[in-house]
Design a protein around this motif. Structure first.
Motif, PDB file in Angstrom:
ATOM      1  N   PHE A   1       0.841  -1.195   0.000  1.00 21.02           N
ATOM      2  CA  PHE A   1       0.000   0.000   0.000  1.00 21.02           C
ATOM      3  C   PHE A   1       0.876   1.244   0.000  1.00 21.02           C
ATOM      4  O   PHE A   1       2.019   1.228   0.477  1.00 21.02           O
ATOM      5  CB  PHE A   1      -0.950   0.008   1.211  1.00 21.02           C
ATOM      6  CG  PHE A   1      -0.267   0.165   2.540  1.00 21.02           C
ATOM      7  CD1 PHE A   1      -0.117   1.411   3.127  1.00 21.02           C
ATOM      8  CD2 PHE A   1       0.220  -0.942   3.218  1.00 21.02           C
ATOM      9  CE1 PHE A   1       0.510   1.559   4.352  1.00 21.02           C
ATOM     10  CE2 PHE A   1       0.840  -0.816   4.445  1.00 21.02           C
ATOM     11  CZ  PHE A   1       0.984   0.448   5.019  1.00 21.02           C
ATOM     12  N   CYS A   2       0.332   2.326  -0.569  1.00 23.61           N
ATOM     13  CA  CYS A   2       1.047   3.598  -0.647  1.00 23.61           C
ATOM     14  C   CYS A   2       0.084   4.727  -0.292  1.00 23.61           C
ATOM     15  O   CYS A   2      -1.085   4.701  -0.695  1.00 23.61           O
ATOM     16  CB  CYS A   2       1.595   3.839  -2.051  1.00 23.61           C
ATOM     17  SG  CYS A   2       2.657   2.523  -2.698  1.00 23.61           S
TER      18      CYS A   2
ATOM     19  N   GLU B   1       5.670  10.031  -0.203  1.00 20.11           N
ATOM     20  CA  GLU B   1       4.787   8.869  -0.196  1.00 20.11           C
ATOM     21  C   GLU B   1       5.320   7.812   0.765  1.00 20.11           C
ATOM     22  O   GLU B   1       6.507   7.442   0.712  1.00 20.11           O
ATOM     23  CB  GLU B   1       4.675   8.282  -1.605  1.00 20.11           C
ATOM     24  CG  GLU B   1       3.628   7.192  -1.742  1.00 20.11           C
ATOM     25  CD  GLU B   1       3.429   6.768  -3.180  1.00 20.11           C
ATOM     26  OE1 GLU B   1       2.326   6.949  -3.727  1.00 20.11           O
ATOM     27  OE2 GLU B   1       4.403   6.254  -3.776  1.00 20.11           O
ATOM     28  N   PHE B   2       4.439   7.336   1.636  1.00 16.22           N
ATOM     29  CA  PHE B   2       4.797   6.217   2.505  1.00 16.22           C
ATOM     30  C   PHE B   2       4.424   4.924   1.796  1.00 16.22           C
ATOM     31  O   PHE B   2       3.303   4.788   1.297  1.00 16.22           O
ATOM     32  CB  PHE B   2       4.059   6.299   3.845  1.00 16.22           C
ATOM     33  CG  PHE B   2       4.353   5.131   4.755  1.00 16.22           C
ATOM     34  CD1 PHE B   2       5.419   5.176   5.637  1.00 16.22           C
ATOM     35  CD2 PHE B   2       3.566   3.982   4.711  1.00 16.22           C
ATOM     36  CE1 PHE B   2       5.709   4.090   6.459  1.00 16.22           C
ATOM     37  CE2 PHE B   2       3.848   2.898   5.530  1.00 16.22           C
ATOM     38  CZ  PHE B   2       4.915   2.961   6.412  1.00 16.22           C
ATOM     39  N   ARG B   3       5.350   3.972   1.777  1.00 17.01           N
ATOM     40  CA  ARG B   3       5.106   2.690   1.135  1.00 17.01           C
ATOM     41  C   ARG B   3       5.313   1.573   2.147  1.00 17.01           C
ATOM     42  O   ARG B   3       6.349   1.499   2.807  1.00 17.01           O
ATOM     43  CB  ARG B   3       6.040   2.485  -0.061  1.00 17.01           C
ATOM     44  CG  ARG B   3       5.854   3.520  -1.157  1.00 17.01           C
ATOM     45  CD  ARG B   3       6.757   3.249  -2.341  1.00 17.01           C
ATOM     46  NE  ARG B   3       6.561   4.241  -3.391  1.00 17.01           N
ATOM     47  CZ  ARG B   3       7.182   4.225  -4.558  1.00 17.01           C
ATOM     48  NH1 ARG B   3       8.058   3.254  -4.831  1.00 17.01           N
ATOM     49  NH2 ARG B   3       6.942   5.169  -5.456  1.00 17.01           N
ATOM     50  N   GLY B   4       4.319   0.697   2.258  1.00 19.39           N
ATOM     51  CA  GLY B   4       4.399  -0.437   3.154  1.00 19.39           C
ATOM     52  C   GLY B   4       3.992  -1.705   2.440  1.00 19.39           C
ATOM     53  O   GLY B   4       3.364  -1.669   1.375  1.00 19.39           O
ATOM     54  N   VAL B   5       4.336  -2.851   3.015  1.00 22.58           N
ATOM     55  CA  VAL B   5       3.971  -4.129   2.414  1.00 22.58           C
ATOM     56  C   VAL B   5       3.699  -5.146   3.510  1.00 22.58           C
ATOM     57  O   VAL B   5       4.405  -5.207   4.510  1.00 22.58           O
ATOM     58  CB  VAL B   5       5.085  -4.632   1.461  1.00 22.58           C
ATOM     59  CG1 VAL B   5       6.391  -4.870   2.202  1.00 22.58           C
ATOM     60  CG2 VAL B   5       4.635  -5.886   0.736  1.00 22.58           C
TER      61      VAL B   5
ATOM     62  N   LEU C   1      -4.885  -3.924  -8.361  1.00 26.59           N
ATOM     63  CA  LEU C   1      -4.732  -2.551  -7.904  1.00 26.59           C
ATOM     64  C   LEU C   1      -6.089  -1.986  -7.506  1.00 26.59           C
ATOM     65  O   LEU C   1      -7.095  -2.223  -8.175  1.00 26.59           O
ATOM     66  CB  LEU C   1      -4.122  -1.690  -9.015  1.00 26.59           C
ATOM     67  CG  LEU C   1      -3.948  -0.194  -8.721  1.00 26.59           C
ATOM     68  CD1 LEU C   1      -2.907   0.014  -7.621  1.00 26.59           C
ATOM     69  CD2 LEU C   1      -3.543   0.554  -9.987  1.00 26.59           C
ATOM     70  N   SER C   2      -6.125  -1.237  -6.398  1.00 27.80           N
ATOM     71  CA  SER C   2      -7.347  -0.564  -5.972  1.00 27.80           C
ATOM     72  C   SER C   2      -6.979   0.698  -5.198  1.00 27.80           C
ATOM     73  O   SER C   2      -5.843   0.859  -4.739  1.00 27.80           O
ATOM     74  CB  SER C   2      -8.196  -1.489  -5.093  1.00 27.80           C
ATOM     75  OG  SER C   2      -9.426  -0.871  -4.770  1.00 27.80           O
ATOM     76  N   HIS C   3      -7.956   1.601  -5.063  1.00 24.53           N
ATOM     77  CA  HIS C   3      -7.789   2.817  -4.268  1.00 24.53           C
ATOM     78  C   HIS C   3      -8.926   2.890  -3.254  1.00 24.53           C
ATOM     79  O   HIS C   3     -10.091   2.707  -3.612  1.00 24.53           O
ATOM     80  CB  HIS C   3      -7.799   4.061  -5.158  1.00 24.53           C
ATOM     81  CG  HIS C   3      -6.637   4.145  -6.092  1.00 24.53           C
ATOM     82  ND1 HIS C   3      -6.615   3.475  -7.317  1.00 24.53           N
ATOM     83  CD2 HIS C   3      -5.446   4.791  -5.994  1.00 24.53           C
ATOM     84  CE1 HIS C   3      -5.463   3.732  -7.924  1.00 24.53           C
ATOM     85  NE2 HIS C   3      -4.744   4.526  -7.151  1.00 24.53           N
TER      86      HIS C   3
END
Length: 221
Positions: A65-66, A74-78, A187-189
């Motif tokens: 997720f971002c 932008e914070f990016r995590g997994v 992909l989704s928002h």
């Protein structure tokens, strides 16, 4: 192009396979007790007995997720603890369902400063909400390898509709038979406000981008 049978399959992700007597895996056991509708579990069990079930390769699958935050970063995590499966239907005209379970304790990020904040009570609250659940209600193909998954996402005890835009990759040399492996990218928002994450409105965007990277292996008992 994927053979026609792959274009209308029932998509079921069960994110965990339990172990039965003698070490034999049993599909759906973690979703008993009312967590998931009985008819969906029955469809998965039927697919397993008929050889139509695939499981997620945990070592090669993740959900990322971002989210944008001040100032223009932008914070990016997994999440790396993702397991599951895929069930093809006996009738290619059927739509399908999806189940996705993510264990929030597996959250990783290169941003060591913000990662504890994201894990904390104002955002993911991983201590009190150890799982994220996605239940798909319809899998609709838009082309030979492209589809939309319509379903409900539950985060922090809040459930809201979410649509994933998905692509399926199948090895070209096995188009006339069931492949050993299948890869799914989605992909989704979503709005974090829908999941009771209202903190830092002036500094963090409300929109979060979700990215699925799932590899599936043909299931065998």
């Amino acid at each position: 192009m994927i053979k026609p049978a792959l274009r209308y399959f029932v998509f079921v992700v069960t994110l965990s396979l339990a172990t039965g007597p003698g070490g034999a895996p049993l599909p759906c056991a973690p979703f008993e007790g009312g967590r998931v509708e009985p008819q969906l579990l029955a469809a998965m069990r039927r697919a397993a007995t008929e050889g139509r079930l695939y499981r997620v390769d945990n070592a090669l699958s993740s959900v990322g997720f971002c989210v944008r935050h001040f100032p223009f970063q932008e914070f990016r995590g997994v999440f790396t603890d993702v397991v599951g499966g895929l069930a093809f239907p006996p009738d290619r005209t059927q739509y399908g369902q999806a189940l996705l379970l993510i264990r929030t304790a597996s959250l990783q990020s290169d941003n060591q400063a913000l990662a504890p904040v994201v894990r904390g009570s104002n955002f993911m609250d991983t201590a009190n909400y150890p799982e994220i659940l996605y239940v798909g209600r319809k899998f609709e193909w838009l082309g030979s390898t492209h589809a939309h998954i319509y379903g409900d996402l539950t985060v922090r005890g809040r459930t809201h509709p979410v649509i994933f835009d998905a692509d399926i990759e199948v090895p070209k040399d096995v188009l006339d038979s069931w492949p050993e492996r299948i890869r799914l990218r989605g992909l989704s928002h979503v709005s974090r406000f829908n999941f009771d994450m209202h903190s830092h409105r002036l500094f963090v965007s409300d929109t979060v981008r979700l990215c699925l990277s799932v590899e599936l292996v043909q299931w065998s008992p």
